[in-house]
Design a protein around this motif. Structure first.
Motif, PDB file in Angstrom:
ATOM      1  N   ILE A  91       0.866  -1.169   0.000  1.00  0.00           N
ATOM      2  CA  ILE A  91       0.000   0.000   0.000  1.00  0.00           C
ATOM      3  C   ILE A  91       0.905   1.221   0.000  1.00  0.00           C
ATOM      4  N   ASP A  92       0.518   2.275  -0.694  1.00  0.00           N
ATOM      5  CA  ASP A  92       1.420   3.416  -0.848  1.00  0.00           C
ATOM      6  C   ASP A  92       1.921   3.982   0.473  1.00  0.00           C
ATOM      7  N   ARG A 103      16.243  -9.226  -0.787  1.00  0.00           N
ATOM      8  CA  ARG A 103      16.038  -9.352  -2.234  1.00  0.00           C
ATOM      9  C   ARG A 103      14.582  -9.582  -2.606  1.00  0.00           C
ATOM     10  N   TYR A 104      13.696  -8.860  -1.936  1.00  0.00           N
ATOM     11  CA  TYR A 104      12.301  -8.884  -2.327  1.00  0.00           C
ATOM     12  C   TYR A 104      12.138  -8.091  -3.627  1.00  0.00           C
ATOM     13  N   SER A 105      11.144  -8.465  -4.407  1.00  0.00           N
ATOM     14  CA  SER A 105      10.738  -7.638  -5.541  1.00  0.00           C
ATOM     15  C   SER A 105       9.367  -7.058  -5.219  1.00  0.00           C
ATOM     16  N   VAL A 106       9.232  -5.752  -5.416  1.00  0.00           N
ATOM     17  CA  VAL A 106       7.945  -5.098  -5.161  1.00  0.00           C
ATOM     18  C   VAL A 106       7.136  -5.176  -6.448  1.00  0.00           C
ATOM     19  N   ASP A 107       6.145  -6.030  -6.431  1.00  0.00           N
ATOM     20  CA  ASP A 107       5.354  -6.259  -7.637  1.00  0.00           C
ATOM     21  C   ASP A 107       4.400  -5.102  -7.882  1.00  0.00           C
ATOM     22  N   ALA A 118       7.725   4.744  -5.264  1.00  0.00           N
ATOM     23  CA  ALA A 118       7.662   3.374  -5.785  1.00  0.00           C
ATOM     24  C   ALA A 118       8.905   3.043  -6.592  1.00  0.00           C
ATOM     25  N   ALA A 119       9.344   3.972  -7.401  1.00  0.00           N
ATOM     26  CA  ALA A 119      10.561   3.742  -8.195  1.00  0.00           C
ATOM     27  C   ALA A 119      11.763   3.539  -7.297  1.00  0.00           C
ATOM     28  N   ALA A 120      11.796   4.221  -6.159  1.00  0.00           N
ATOM     29  CA  ALA A 120      12.939   4.124  -5.247  1.00  0.00           C
ATOM     30  C   ALA A 120      13.092   2.730  -4.647  1.00  0.00           C
ATOM     31  N   VAL A 121      11.981   1.977  -4.557  1.00  0.00           N
ATOM     32  CA  VAL A 121      12.076   0.605  -4.037  1.00  0.00           C
ATOM     33  C   VAL A 121      11.971  -0.426  -5.157  1.00  0.00           C
ATOM     34  N   GLY A 122      12.053   0.040  -6.403  1.00  0.00           N
ATOM     35  CA  GLY A 122      12.040  -0.885  -7.539  1.00  0.00           C
ATOM     36  C   GLY A 122      10.689  -1.465  -7.867  1.00  0.00           C
ATOM     37  N   ALA A 123       9.607  -0.765  -7.498  1.00  0.00           N
ATOM     38  CA  ALA A 123       8.264  -1.300  -7.763  1.00  0.00           C
ATOM     39  C   ALA A 123       8.002  -1.404  -9.259  1.00  0.00           C
ATOM     40  N   ARG A 124       7.315  -2.461  -9.644  1.00  0.00           N
ATOM     41  CA  ARG A 124       6.983  -2.687 -11.052  1.00  0.00           C
ATOM     42  C   ARG A 124       5.735  -1.934 -11.469  1.00  0.00           C
TER      43      ARG A 124
END
Length: 254
Positions: free
Chosen positions: A35-36, A52-56, A75-81
């Protein structure tokens, strides 16, 4: 646990990220659906990097372009897709007017998200949420996504009973960047009335088969909320859901 699964953080709403991390580890999850507001929690970025989680996906209730812009940056800062949205309510506007207003408001953010490497999407949600959303059917959600130039998050719980579901899904799939799964037990009126996949009547496996056959290559998010989930216990309901959908995915060759 199948690598394409996540459990939406709304399932554990109110639980701090550090405690959710323990749940993610216990369930064997590597994909996160956030959640944001969680993006501002202390330690989240470190947890993602360390384990090494991926934020989907990141959920956002759209209110303004400025607000969405901030979420895209975080979101971009944590690599969110994906950042997927509810649209905000339409008030007294006709659907078409609300759609035009929404498309105009997010237009600058569409370019911003593209440059940041984050996909934007909208989901279908029940008319019971009309105060905060106006894309209630999968047909209308697809129409709005096409107008806005964004992706789609299909929440099967909110569209499984629609006429010509296979046709609607076929139209939506080229834009679909996330799929959410849960089940429904006939006669359940205790909103939001979601159930563990396999406990109800939603044709989940045939739907997954169509998505995979149609080239869907992304994740499957389990959104588990409501009295049934609370009665069983959030963690146990999530565990059973992960096991059942993992079995489906493996059986279908995902």
């Amino acid at each position: 646990m199948h690598g394409r699964l996540s459990v939406h953080s709304v399932t554990f709403l109110g639980t701090p990220v550090a405690e959710q991390h323990a749940i993610w580890r216990a369930l064997g999850l590597t994909r996160l659906s956030l959640i944001d507001s969680q993006l501002d929690e202390s330690g989240l970025r470190q947890l993602i990097e360390q384990h090494r989680y991926s934020v989907d996906t990141v959920y956002h209730l759209f209110d303004s372009g400025a607000g969405l812009s901030r979420v895209i940056e975080s979101a971009a800062a944590v690599g969110a897709r994906v950042v997927y949205m509810l649209t905000g309510g339409r008030g007294e506007l006709a659907w078409e007017q609300a759609a035009e207003r929404f498309c105009g408001a997010i237009a600058p953010c569409v370019d911003e998200a593209r440059q940041a490497g984050v996909a934007l999407a909208i989901e279908n949600a029940s008319v019971l949420y009309a105060d905060i959303h106006f894309a209630h059917t999968l047909r209308d959600t697809t129409t709005l996504a096409e107008m806005a130039g964004v992706g789609i998050c299909i929440d099967l719980f909110h569209c499984w009973a629609e006429a010509d579901l296979a046709g609607l899904v076929g139209r939506a799939l080229p834009r679909t960047v996330q799929i959410q799964l849960s089940d429904y037990v006939l006669g359940d009126r205790a909103l939001p009335a979601r159930a563990v996949p396999g406990d109800g009547v939603i044709p989940i496996e045939p739907f997954i088969r169509q998505a995979l056959d149609g080239g869907y290559a992304h994740g499957f998010d389990l959104e588990l909320i409501g009295p049934r989930i609370e009665a069983e216990g959030r963690i146990e309901a999530a565990r059973r859901s992960c096991e059942r959908v993992s079995t489906m995915l493996k059986r279908l060759g995902a």
